[in-house]
Design an enzyme around this catalytic site. Structure first.
Site, mmCIF file in Angstrom:
data_model
loop_
_atom_site.group_PDB
_atom_site.id
_atom_site.type_symbol
_atom_site.label_atom_id
_atom_site.label_comp_id
_atom_site.label_asym_id
_atom_site.label_seq_id
_atom_site.Cartn_x
_atom_site.Cartn_y
_atom_site.Cartn_z
ATOM 1 N N ASN A 7 0.844 -1.076 0.035
ATOM 2 C CA ASN A 7 -0.115 0.071 -0.046
ATOM 3 C C ASN A 7 0.990 1.127 0.038
ATOM 4 O O ASN A 7 1.529 1.432 1.067
ATOM 5 C CB ASN A 7 -0.893 -0.100 1.277
ATOM 6 N N GLU A 34 -4.141 2.023 -2.752
ATOM 7 C CA GLU A 34 -4.115 3.474 -2.430
ATOM 8 C C GLU A 34 -3.231 4.226 -3.602
ATOM 9 O O GLU A 34 -2.530 5.202 -3.105
ATOM 10 C CB GLU A 34 -3.966 3.702 -1.057
ATOM 11 N N ASP A 145 -4.022 -5.111 0.985
ATOM 12 C CA ASP A 145 -4.136 -4.525 2.263
ATOM 13 C C ASP A 145 -5.498 -4.935 2.696
ATOM 14 O O ASP A 145 -6.418 -4.481 2.187
ATOM 15 C CB ASP A 145 -4.103 -2.771 2.164
ATOM 16 N N ASN A 147 -6.820 -4.750 5.903
ATOM 17 C CA ASN A 147 -7.286 -3.913 6.972
ATOM 18 C C ASN A 147 -7.896 -4.728 8.182
ATOM 19 O O ASN A 147 -8.810 -4.544 8.587
ATOM 20 C CB ASN A 147 -8.123 -2.888 6.774
ATOM 21 N N ASP A 216 -1.293 -6.237 6.106
ATOM 22 C CA ASP A 216 -1.034 -6.581 4.448
ATOM 23 C C ASP A 216 -0.634 -7.873 4.383
ATOM 24 O O ASP A 216 0.239 -8.498 4.989
ATOM 25 C CB ASP A 216 -0.001 -5.639 4.016
ATOM 26 N N ASP A 245 2.908 4.777 5.036
ATOM 27 C CA ASP A 245 3.016 4.045 6.082
ATOM 28 C C ASP A 245 2.803 2.495 6.192
ATOM 29 O O ASP A 245 2.878 2.095 7.357
ATOM 30 C CB ASP A 245 1.674 4.627 6.858
ATOM 31 N N HIS A 246 2.844 2.118 5.129
ATOM 32 C CA HIS A 246 3.036 0.555 4.957
ATOM 33 C C HIS A 246 4.177 0.082 4.332
ATOM 34 O O HIS A 246 4.881 0.696 3.600
ATOM 35 C CB HIS A 246 1.670 -0.009 3.940
#
Length: 254
Positions: A7, A34, A145, A147, A216, A245-246
DNA sequence: ATGGCTTCTTATAGAAGA
């Protein structure tokens, strides 16, 4: 054969990092989430110049997914045909005989948000569709991802996260329902260092303190799971200036 | 702590992410 999910939190911002990462990590398949780009803004030429085929579907501001591949891409499917969705969260393609599905599962926001039931129904529809895809394609990989942190081992502080989005029992049940189709969480096929995560909050020194979650995942059907020799998180690009941030998650197959 | 950071928006403050 290396299959990766990452991501990137805006491909517009992160394209230089993606290309830099690929230079030292020449993978076979990279699933991106994203992108946050409409298709007319997608950097197709730059990615092809780096030696990758690419398929993508996006929208403005949010979501957007892409598959980059060293090998030819055929049978591209955008979104889940069983789930009407304006949000661009799924792209699938056939690569080297494998069905590659790139998914950006809805975040859900919070258990009392209207986005939470959307997440659960989205996941139920994903399960239905993946089941039928597995019937057509025995070699299937579902990367993305999710989540969802499947287990307390996947959360830096399970007590602090109890009752929160990403770890709630219905979300974990939805993840387990995917495994029950015959998919393997490739990361858990191997001994792993404790506190291995794939996302860390930008705030509060999340990465430096390793306050992360593992959300992930690379899920593999049985024929691919049998060939899998490792699954690792690459923390390196998370240390770069202005990172996503991933972190990328890399599954290696014989 | 209605916090903290990053990205996006027919922007300039608020939403969303996780």
């Amino acid at each position: 054969m290396k299959l990766v999910t990452w991501n990137v939190n805006s491909l517009k911002v992160r394209l230089p990092q993606v290309l830099q990462w690929l230079e030292t990590n020449p993978v076979d398949v990279l699933c991106i989430q994203e992108t946050k780009l409409t298709d007319d803004k997608f950097p197709q030429a730059e990615i092809e110049a780096a030696g990758y085929h690419v398929a993508f579907t996006g929208q403005k501001t949010y979501n957007g997914v892409a598959i980059l591949s060293r090998h030819a891409i055929t049978e591209v499917q955008k979104n889940n045909p069983l789930f009407e969705d304006e949000q661009q969260r799924i792209i699938a393609a056939t690569i080297e005989g494998m069905r590659i599905v790139c998914a950006y599962v809805p975040n859900g926001q919070a258990l009392d948000s209207e986005k939470y039931p959307y997440k659960l129904s989205w996941l139920a529809a994903l399960r239905e569709w993946i089941e039928s895809e597995m019937g057509k394609y025995p070699e299937l990989a579902l990367l993305g991802d999710y989540n969802i942190a499947p287990d307390d081992r996947d959360v830096h502080d399970p007590a602090a996260w109890e009752g929160m989005n990403l770890v709630s029992p219905p979300e974990r049940a939805a993840f387990q329902a995917l495994l029950d189709l015959g998919l393997s969480d490739s990361f858990r096929q191997f001994e792993q260092p404790e506190k291995t995560f794939s996302w860390w909050d930008y705030r509060q020194l999340g990465f430096r303190l390793n306050k992360g979650v593992r959300i992930d995942h690379v899920l593999l059907s049985a024929p691919l799971a049998k060939r899998c020799t490792s699954c690792v998180v690459d923390r390196v690009p998370r240390k770069w200036e202005q990172p996503s941030d991933h972190a990328p998650v890399i599954a290696t197959l014989d």
